[in-house]
Design a protein around this motif. Structure first.
Motif, PDB file in Angstrom:
ATOM      1  N   PHE A  21       3.578  -0.813  10.177  1.00 34.87           N
ATOM      2  CA  PHE A  21       4.525   0.281  10.018  1.00 34.87           C
ATOM      3  C   PHE A  21       3.820   1.600   9.792  1.00 34.87           C
ATOM      4  O   PHE A  21       4.150   2.622  10.362  1.00 34.87           O
ATOM      5  CB  PHE A  21       5.461  -0.007   8.838  1.00 34.87           C
ATOM      6  CG  PHE A  21       6.083   1.241   8.242  1.00 34.87           C
ATOM      7  CD1 PHE A  21       7.065   1.919   8.925  1.00 34.87           C
ATOM      8  CD2 PHE A  21       5.668   1.721   7.014  1.00 34.87           C
ATOM      9  CE1 PHE A  21       7.641   3.066   8.386  1.00 34.87           C
ATOM     10  CE2 PHE A  21       6.227   2.855   6.475  1.00 34.87           C
ATOM     11  CZ  PHE A  21       7.220   3.524   7.158  1.00 34.87           C
ATOM     12  N   LYS A  22       2.744   1.602   8.991  1.00 33.57           N
ATOM     13  CA  LYS A  22       2.190   2.869   8.572  1.00 33.57           C
ATOM     14  C   LYS A  22       1.015   3.340   9.417  1.00 33.57           C
ATOM     15  O   LYS A  22       0.534   4.451   9.226  1.00 33.57           O
ATOM     16  CB  LYS A  22       1.747   2.808   7.104  1.00 33.57           C
ATOM     17  CG  LYS A  22       0.383   2.129   6.865  1.00 33.57           C
ATOM     18  CD  LYS A  22       0.011   2.198   5.416  1.00 33.57           C
ATOM     19  CE  LYS A  22      -1.416   1.713   5.179  1.00 33.57           C
ATOM     20  NZ  LYS A  22      -2.400   2.631   5.788  1.00 33.57           N
ATOM     21  N   PRO A  43       3.173   7.686   5.557  1.00 32.77           N
ATOM     22  CA  PRO A  43       4.009   7.717   4.369  1.00 32.77           C
ATOM     23  C   PRO A  43       3.202   7.898   3.093  1.00 32.77           C
ATOM     24  O   PRO A  43       2.025   7.562   3.022  1.00 32.77           O
ATOM     25  CB  PRO A  43       4.703   6.343   4.397  1.00 32.77           C
ATOM     26  CG  PRO A  43       3.782   5.476   5.184  1.00 32.77           C
ATOM     27  CD  PRO A  43       3.158   6.371   6.203  1.00 32.77           C
ATOM     28  N   GLU A  49       6.423   5.672  -0.811  1.00 36.45           N
ATOM     29  CA  GLU A  49       7.085   5.147   0.388  1.00 36.45           C
ATOM     30  C   GLU A  49       6.490   3.814   0.811  1.00 36.45           C
ATOM     31  O   GLU A  49       7.197   2.901   1.236  1.00 36.45           O
ATOM     32  CB  GLU A  49       6.976   6.153   1.532  1.00 36.45           C
ATOM     33  CG  GLU A  49       7.835   7.400   1.353  1.00 36.45           C
ATOM     34  CD  GLU A  49       7.564   8.440   2.411  1.00 36.45           C
ATOM     35  OE1 GLU A  49       6.371   8.639   2.742  1.00 36.45           O
ATOM     36  OE2 GLU A  49       8.513   9.057   2.905  1.00 36.45           O
ATOM     37  N   ARG A  50       5.166   3.710   0.683  1.00 36.31           N
ATOM     38  CA  ARG A  50       4.506   2.451   1.042  1.00 36.31           C
ATOM     39  C   ARG A  50       4.988   1.314   0.135  1.00 36.31           C
ATOM     40  O   ARG A  50       5.295   0.213   0.608  1.00 36.31           O
ATOM     41  CB  ARG A  50       2.991   2.599   0.918  1.00 36.31           C
ATOM     42  CG  ARG A  50       2.392   3.625   1.853  1.00 36.31           C
ATOM     43  CD  ARG A  50       0.902   3.745   1.628  1.00 36.31           C
ATOM     44  NE  ARG A  50       0.337   4.872   2.382  1.00 36.31           N
ATOM     45  CZ  ARG A  50      -0.936   5.186   2.394  1.00 36.31           C
ATOM     46  NH1 ARG A  50      -1.802   4.474   1.694  1.00 36.31           N
ATOM     47  NH2 ARG A  50      -1.370   6.216   3.093  1.00 36.31           N
ATOM     48  N   GLN A  75       7.751   1.185  -1.561  1.00 36.97           N
ATOM     49  CA  GLN A  75       9.160   0.903  -1.310  1.00 36.97           C
ATOM     50  C   GLN A  75       9.337   0.109  -0.027  1.00 36.97           C
ATOM     51  O   GLN A  75      10.184  -0.787   0.046  1.00 36.97           O
ATOM     52  CB  GLN A  75       9.960   2.212  -1.230  1.00 36.97           C
ATOM     53  CG  GLN A  75      11.470   2.012  -1.127  1.00 36.97           C
ATOM     54  CD  GLN A  75      12.053   1.289  -2.335  1.00 36.97           C
ATOM     55  OE1 GLN A  75      11.558   1.442  -3.454  1.00 36.97           O
ATOM     56  NE2 GLN A  75      13.097   0.499  -2.113  1.00 36.97           N
ATOM     57  N   PHE A  76       8.530   0.415   0.990  1.00 35.38           N
ATOM     58  CA  PHE A  76       8.615  -0.341   2.230  1.00 35.38           C
ATOM     59  C   PHE A  76       8.286  -1.809   1.981  1.00 35.38           C
ATOM     60  O   PHE A  76       8.972  -2.706   2.490  1.00 35.38           O
ATOM     61  CB  PHE A  76       7.673   0.240   3.285  1.00 35.38           C
ATOM     62  CG  PHE A  76       7.754  -0.480   4.602  1.00 35.38           C
ATOM     63  CD1 PHE A  76       8.690  -0.121   5.547  1.00 35.38           C
ATOM     64  CD2 PHE A  76       6.910  -1.547   4.884  1.00 35.38           C
ATOM     65  CE1 PHE A  76       8.778  -0.793   6.754  1.00 35.38           C
ATOM     66  CE2 PHE A  76       6.999  -2.227   6.082  1.00 35.38           C
ATOM     67  CZ  PHE A  76       7.928  -1.849   7.025  1.00 35.38           C
ATOM     68  N   THR A  97      11.152  -3.408   0.162  1.00 38.23           N
ATOM     69  CA  THR A  97      12.319  -3.536   1.034  1.00 38.23           C
ATOM     70  C   THR A  97      12.118  -4.626   2.079  1.00 38.23           C
ATOM     71  O   THR A  97      13.025  -5.415   2.363  1.00 38.23           O
ATOM     72  CB  THR A  97      12.610  -2.190   1.726  1.00 38.23           C
ATOM     73  OG1 THR A  97      12.792  -1.177   0.731  1.00 38.23           O
ATOM     74  CG2 THR A  97      13.858  -2.276   2.592  1.00 38.23           C
ATOM     75  N   ALA A 103      13.649  -3.106   7.259  1.00 36.37           N
ATOM     76  CA  ALA A 103      12.818  -2.111   6.578  1.00 36.37           C
ATOM     77  C   ALA A 103      12.322  -1.049   7.541  1.00 36.37           C
ATOM     78  O   ALA A 103      12.286   0.146   7.213  1.00 36.37           O
ATOM     79  CB  ALA A 103      11.643  -2.797   5.885  1.00 36.37           C
ATOM     80  N   ALA A 161      13.163   2.835   7.274  1.00 33.81           N
ATOM     81  CA  ALA A 161      12.101   3.828   7.142  1.00 33.81           C
ATOM     82  C   ALA A 161      12.269   4.941   8.176  1.00 33.81           C
ATOM     83  O   ALA A 161      12.139   6.127   7.866  1.00 33.81           O
ATOM     84  CB  ALA A 161      10.736   3.159   7.299  1.00 33.81           C
ATOM     85  N   LEU A 203      15.269   4.294   3.318  1.00 36.79           N
ATOM     86  CA  LEU A 203      14.426   3.284   2.682  1.00 36.79           C
ATOM     87  C   LEU A 203      14.687   3.167   1.183  1.00 36.79           C
ATOM     88  O   LEU A 203      14.578   2.094   0.603  1.00 36.79           O
ATOM     89  CB  LEU A 203      12.951   3.631   2.928  1.00 36.79           C
ATOM     90  CG  LEU A 203      11.910   2.547   2.686  1.00 36.79           C
ATOM     91  CD1 LEU A 203      12.158   1.349   3.594  1.00 36.79           C
ATOM     92  CD2 LEU A 203      10.501   3.090   2.928  1.00 36.79           C
TER      93      LEU A 203
END
Length: 394
Positions: free
Chosen positions: A10-11, A18, A22-23, A25-26, A29, A38, A42, A47
């Motif tokens: 994702f990142k 992020p 945010e990381r 929380q991802f 989630t 997720a 995002a 998110l």
């Protein structure tokens, strides 16, 4: 795939990476609601909303449960990369689901989860991946006729490229050959033409004419055509695997490379480059293909839905090109990388040195197109619009 690795998918990339919250929380989630939900959260900015994420997860579960089949849509880019590199994979997922009336549910496999380049194309050919995104240059290893687009200055301009790939001539000459190798082209992806991007400390200013790259070590992929391009321009073509290119530039093993500005941003070359010159020589284009046997096995209504979804995503890509370019250019300039747009006279010097009109390309045209008359038919097709417009920044 372990959760941490899927989060890295994702990142990955530098554009819009992020923050630490945010990381975290991802990861939370994804563990609670699943990776697909997720990713959608995002990208959609929900998110941190428990209510929105629960609703998204419920919607995804319901879509998959109601579908007749679940397919994999695999790409080499993270989902959020569309901001700078418009491959539109989330759009494509939703379009495929909606235009098939929910009969298909699409599981995204982004950022090389299932491989990139030749590896991913082989999986499409073998049927283990239904649909995949990859470069047209990589497809050329399986369908050599596609390599025609790497001959310089006949379809490097965005509009010329789109005119070509939507023409009856291209379909007659190239698509049939692609299908013979087990693929079906679903949608092309326009980004921007290839560039000349040089490492820090190499030159006093940006590259303007071919004389500026005489003798420098120019990183090239495996394409024999692209290697010939840079020999004609006076550079020293230096084959380097893509994954090793950044370190090769930092160490001086390579001095320059040619992807689009957008690709250079997404793959993290901001700290390596001094300048990028937009010489508009060759299209740096991508494509979505599927396994032809899989497509032929679908019912007529689902086939029609897949075609409509592909056509819609294609138009969405074309509309996104200028916004993605503006974002990528701005990010590069903020990082201190100069972007230089050559003058018409300077472009003419590049064209004169390596363009398709040179007799040096006659053997290539004959080998890939089949005859000079067929190549001339394809060349004429680059000037015929078939109802698709794209900004060419030229």
């Amino acid at each position: 795939m372990p959760l941490l690795n899927r989060f890295e998918i994702f990142k990955s990339g530098v554009a819009g990476e992020p923050s630490l919250p945010e990381r975290r929380q991802f990861m939370l989630t994804a563990g609670r609601y699943g990776f697909s939900a997720a990713v959608i959260g995002a990208v959609g900015g929900t998110l941190f909303s428990e209510q929105a994420m629960a609703q998204t997860a419920q919607e995804e579960s319901a879509l998959q449960a109601a579908a007749e089949m679940t397919i994999v849509l695999a790409t080499g880019y993270r989902v959020g990369a569309t901001r700078a590199y418009p491959i539109m994979q989330l759009n494509y997922k939703e379009n495929l689901q909606n235009f098939t009336g929910g009969r298909i549910y699409v599981r995204l496999a982004p950022a090389g989860e299932l491989g990139v380049g030749d590896t991913l194309i082989s999986k499409v050919q073998g049927g283990s991946v239904a649909i995949a995104q990859h470069s047209m240059a990589n497809l050329a290893a399986f369908a050599p006729e596609v390599d025609l687009i790497n001959i310089p200055y006949w379809c490097g301009n965005n509009q010329n490229l789109i005119n070509l790939v939507t023409s009856p001539a291209w379909e007659d000459v190239v698509h049939n050959k692609i299908e013979e190798r087990g693929f079906k082209v679903l949608s092309y992806i326009c980004i921007d033409p290839r560039t000349v991007a040089v490492r820090k400390g190499l030159l006093d200013g940006p590259v303007k004419t071919p004389e500026d790259i005489r003798g420098i070590k120019f990183r090239v992929p495996g394409s024999q055509i692209l290697q010939k391009v840079y020999r004609l321009l006076g550079a020293n073509p230096t084959p380097v695997a893509w994954g090793e290119t950044s370190s090769a530039m930092q160490q001086g093993v390579a001095d320059a490379l040619d992807p689009s500005v957008q690709a250079l941003l997404v793959f993290g070359f901001t700290d390596v480059l001094q300048s990028i010159s937009t010489i508009q020589s060759v299209a740096d284009a991508q494509v979505y293909t599927c396994n032809k046997e899989w497509f032929d096995s679908l019912s007529a209504p689902i086939q029609e839905g897949v075609i409509q979804a592909s056509a819609t995503t294609f138009r969405e890509n074309l509309a996104k090109v200028p916004a993605a370019r503006a974002y990528a250019y701005n990010q590069m300039r903020q990082a201190g990388v100069e972007i230089y747009n050559p003058t018409e006279d300077e472009i003419a010097q590049w064209r004169d040195r390596c363009g398709h009109q040179l007799s040096d390309w006659d053997d290539t045209k004959l080998e890939l197109a089949g005859s000079m008359d067929i190549f001339e038919r394809l060349l004429a097709a680059t000037e015929e619009n078939h109802g698709y417009y794209v900004d060419s920044n030229s």
